[in-house]
Design an enzyme around this catalytic site. Structure first.
Site, short mmCIF file in Angstrom:
data_model
loop_
_atom_site.label_atom_id
_atom_site.label_comp_id
_atom_site.label_asym_id
_atom_site.label_seq_id
_atom_site.Cartn_x
_atom_site.Cartn_y
_atom_site.Cartn_z
CB SER A 1 13.56 15.60 -20.66
OG SER A 1 14.94 15.65 -20.43
CG ASP B 1 16.21 15.80 -23.64
OD1 ASP B 1 14.99 15.87 -23.46
OD2 ASP B 1 17.05 16.06 -22.76
#
Length: 292
Positions: A46, A174
């Site tokens: 991320s 993500d």
């Protein structure tokens, strides 16, 4: 994993999901570099992948900070997709599907291209492994090769907020969904330094969004701790670098970047003795040369 034991990474730096807080990694890198401690592998999830990519370019901590502050600004997370609200209210009429997102990420993609151009993961001066999640299966995906920009877009594509990204025929989202601090991805490194962040639980639950935040934060925090515990049980040599923040920093509070950079510097300095001790435990004639 590398086949040749002599080619194993000596020091891996694993950067977890943490929003803008992950920029503290650049302060950590600056202090380590000044001491002659230079990671030769970066693993990012991320926002950790986003800021780790600036280090993988071979930039110093200060140079990477300049790139990061020009790359990421508060306006990037505020590009609403007004059609999304119609899709929520009338999904059949307006076409709700797996690609739904509340925000438009085209400006994010543009900034990433400005910062990283057409670079590929396998061509970076410092090896970078980017962690994302396959949306259909929920499995962790580790990207080691291919275009850098799509990999970074995928790793920060928070479900519901940003659209997933297709990479090699798979829709990725993500990395926090599968591995918020991917220490196992650096299992081939002799020593792993980590910078991870636990989510903050809502102080009170007085609306649906905070109830969802409470549940998701608990799940992600527990998953992160489970990954760390499993890595230690498997024999990985880990050292966790923790920030000592004296105030709350919002997930995308970009004005806090300089503060976080300095927090990273302080946290790294506090761990220098422990890092040196761990390096001395690593067998081999090169072990002592890792510390200036």
């Amino acid at each position: 994993m590398l086949d040749d034991a002599s080619a194993r990474p000596r020091i891996g730096l694993v950067l977890g999901s943490g929003g803008v807080r992950s920029i503290a990694a650049l302060g950590v890198a600056e202090v380590l570099d000044a001491e002659g401690i230079r990671p030769d592998l970066i693993v990012g999830c991320s926002s950790g992948a986003l800021f780790g990519a600036t280090l993988a370019l071979g930039l110093s901590g200060r140079e990477a900070l300049e790139v990061a502050t020009s790359l990421w600004s508060a306006d990037l997370t505020r590009q609403h997709r007004w059609r999304a609200y119609a899709q929520l209210l009338a999904p059949r009429w307006f076409g709700f599907d797996a690609g739904f997102a509340l925000r438009d990420d085209r400006r994010i993609a543009q900034r990433l291209r400005q910062a990283f151009g057409e670079r590929r993961l396998e061509e970076l001066p410092l090896p970078l492994r980017v962690v994302a999640t396959e949306a259909a299966s929920g499995e962790r995906v580790v990207l080691r090769r291919g275009a850098l920009v799509p990999a970074l877009r995928a790793s920060i594509a928070v479900p519901l907020v940003f659209p997933g990204v297709e990479v090699d025929g798979r829709r990725l989202v993500d990395g926090v969904m599968s591995d918020p601090l991917p220490v196992a991805v650096a299992a081939d490194a002799a020593l792993v330094l980590t910078l991870g962040f636990k989510g903050v639980m809502p102080r009170r639950v007085d609306r649906a969004s905070r109830l969802v935040a409470q549940a998701s934060t608990a799940l992600i925090n527990n998953l992160q701790q489970a990954r760390i515990d499993a890595a230690r049980h498997a024999g990985q040599r880990l050292l966790e670098i923790e920030l000592g923040l004296d105030r709350h920093v919002g997930l995308w509070e970009t004005r806090a970047m300089p503060y976080l950079f300095e927090a990273g510097r302080r946290a790294a300095r506090a761990q220098l003795g422990a890092i040196a001790a761990l390096l001395r435990q690593v067998r081999g004639p090169e072990a002592c040369s890792w510390v200036a």
